[in-house]
Scaffold this motif. Structure first.
Motif, PDB file in Angstrom:
ATOM      1  N   PHE A  16      49.398  48.578  41.528  1.00  0.00           N
ATOM      2  CA  PHE A  16      50.026  49.868  41.276  1.00  0.00           C
ATOM      3  C   PHE A  16      49.068  50.747  40.491  1.00  0.00           C
ATOM      4  CE2 PHE A  16      52.646  52.663  38.532  1.00  0.00           C
ATOM      5  CZ  PHE A  16      53.242  53.418  39.529  1.00  0.00           C
ATOM      6  N   TRP A  17      48.882  51.929  40.962  1.00  0.00           N
ATOM      7  CA  TRP A  17      48.010  52.955  40.401  1.00  0.00           C
ATOM      8  C   TRP A  17      46.544  52.534  40.440  1.00  0.00           C
ATOM      9  CZ3 TRP A  17      51.323  56.680  40.443  1.00  0.00           C
ATOM     10  CH2 TRP A  17      50.847  57.967  40.219  1.00  0.00           C
ATOM     11  N   SER A  24      44.899  58.863  49.773  1.00  0.00           N
ATOM     12  CA  SER A  24      45.831  59.242  48.714  1.00  0.00           C
ATOM     13  C   SER A  24      45.171  59.230  47.338  1.00  0.00           C
ATOM     14  CB  SER A  24      47.046  58.319  48.714  1.00  0.00           C
ATOM     15  OG  SER A  24      46.654  56.992  48.441  1.00  0.00           O
ATOM     16  N   GLY A  25      43.965  58.691  47.246  1.00  0.00           N
ATOM     17  CA  GLY A  25      43.231  58.666  45.981  1.00  0.00           C
ATOM     18  C   GLY A  25      43.651  57.543  45.067  1.00  0.00           C
ATOM     19  N   THR A  26      44.937  57.398  44.834  1.00  0.00           N
ATOM     20  CA  THR A  26      45.479  56.380  43.947  1.00  0.00           C
ATOM     21  C   THR A  26      46.614  55.651  44.660  1.00  0.00           C
ATOM     22  OG1 THR A  26      44.938  57.744  42.023  1.00  0.00           O
ATOM     23  CG2 THR A  26      46.532  56.001  41.686  1.00  0.00           C
ATOM     24  N   HIS A  27      46.644  54.326  44.532  1.00  0.00           N
ATOM     25  CA  HIS A  27      47.681  53.530  45.180  1.00  0.00           C
ATOM     26  C   HIS A  27      48.955  53.580  44.343  1.00  0.00           C
ATOM     27  CE1 HIS A  27      49.378  49.647  46.870  1.00  0.00           C
ATOM     28  NE2 HIS A  27      49.170  50.406  47.920  1.00  0.00           N
ATOM     29  N   ASP A 124      49.716  59.865  31.818  1.00  0.00           N
ATOM     30  CA  ASP A 124      48.564  59.409  31.032  1.00  0.00           C
ATOM     31  C   ASP A 124      47.283  60.003  31.596  1.00  0.00           C
ATOM     32  OD1 ASP A 124      47.868  57.865  33.276  1.00  0.00           O
ATOM     33  OD2 ASP A 124      48.671  56.016  32.424  1.00  0.00           O
ATOM     34  N   ASP A 125      46.147  59.509  31.137  1.00  0.00           N
ATOM     35  CA  ASP A 125      44.844  60.055  31.518  1.00  0.00           C
ATOM     36  C   ASP A 125      44.258  59.418  32.767  1.00  0.00           C
ATOM     37  OD1 ASP A 125      44.871  61.821  29.377  1.00  0.00           O
ATOM     38  OD2 ASP A 125      43.833  60.423  28.033  1.00  0.00           O
ATOM     39  N   ASP A 126      44.976  58.515  33.418  1.00  0.00           N
ATOM     40  CA  ASP A 126      44.482  57.911  34.650  1.00  0.00           C
ATOM     41  C   ASP A 126      44.275  58.982  35.715  1.00  0.00           C
ATOM     42  OD1 ASP A 126      44.562  55.354  33.642  1.00  0.00           O
ATOM     43  OD2 ASP A 126      46.407  54.777  34.675  1.00  0.00           O
ATOM     44  N   SER A 127      43.515  58.629  36.752  1.00  0.00           N
ATOM     45  CA  SER A 127      43.363  59.530  37.882  1.00  0.00           C
ATOM     46  C   SER A 127      44.756  59.838  38.432  1.00  0.00           C
ATOM     47  CB  SER A 127      42.503  58.879  38.961  1.00  0.00           C
ATOM     48  OG  SER A 127      42.400  59.723  40.078  1.00  0.00           O
ATOM     49  N   GLN A 128      45.078  61.097  38.598  1.00  0.00           N
ATOM     50  CA  GLN A 128      46.391  61.571  39.041  1.00  0.00           C
ATOM     51  C   GLN A 128      47.502  61.120  38.083  1.00  0.00           C
ATOM     52  OE1 GLN A 128      47.302  60.841  43.191  1.00  0.00           O
ATOM     53  NE2 GLN A 128      45.196  61.163  43.817  1.00  0.00           N
ATOM     54  N   GLY A 129      47.156  60.900  36.816  1.00  0.00           N
ATOM     55  CA  GLY A 129      48.106  60.383  35.828  1.00  0.00           C
ATOM     56  C   GLY A 129      49.347  61.232  35.668  1.00  0.00           C
TER      57      GLY A 129
END
Length: 146
Positions: A16-17, A24-27, A124-129
């Motif tokens: 996840f993420w 989609s860039g991020t799962h 949060d600061d994650d990609s696409q957070g």
């Protein structure tokens, strides 16, 4: 657990993420691997909002469950329910497959849980957070069922 007979060994606990992840860039869900044709059951009571085929997800089912949560089941081989039908927890809705952008990959179910009501505390600061406000980690719910 939406895939009949699946256990924690059938998915990666950190998927996840996961970034980077294709178009989609991020799962934003979890992939649960099983043999093609394995039954997929609803993980919630609810109403089936949509059944059909889309480019990336292939054969999909979307169920509106409690707390306005959308349960998204993708890459199905077959769909065993219909739109606007009431569904119960553990009722079969389809079978594991490799449709959509999973074609040529090992058969699996992509399972996501989304909410239209933002959970701002999850950003949060994650990609696409920022999108985490609209996605719940389905693995937390799967682990609760084990």
């Amino acid at each position: 657990m939406p895939v009949q007979g699946a256990t924690a060994a059938d998915y990666h606990p950190e998927s996840f993420w996961y970034y980077p992840w294709g178009k989609s860039g991020t799962h934003k869900g979890v992939d649960i691997f099983a043999q093609k044709g394995t039954p997929v059951n609803s993980s919630t009571n609810g109403i089936v909002l949509y059944t059909g085929t889309i480019k990336m997800g292939g054969n999909i089912v979307v169920v509106l469950g409690p707390k306005w949560r959308f349960h998204y089941y993708a890459h199905l081989d077959s769909i065993e329910t219909s739109s606007l039908s009431l569904i119960e927890n553990s009722e079969q809705i389809g079978t594991v497959g490799d449709s959509g952008n999973a074609k040529g990959k090992p058969p699996h179910l992509h399972y996501s849980i989304m909410t239209p009501l933002p959970y701002f505390w999850q950003i949060d600061d994650d990609s696409q957070g920022w999108r985490k406000a609209f996605y719940l980690n389905p693995i937390e719910f799967l682990e609760a069922e084990d």
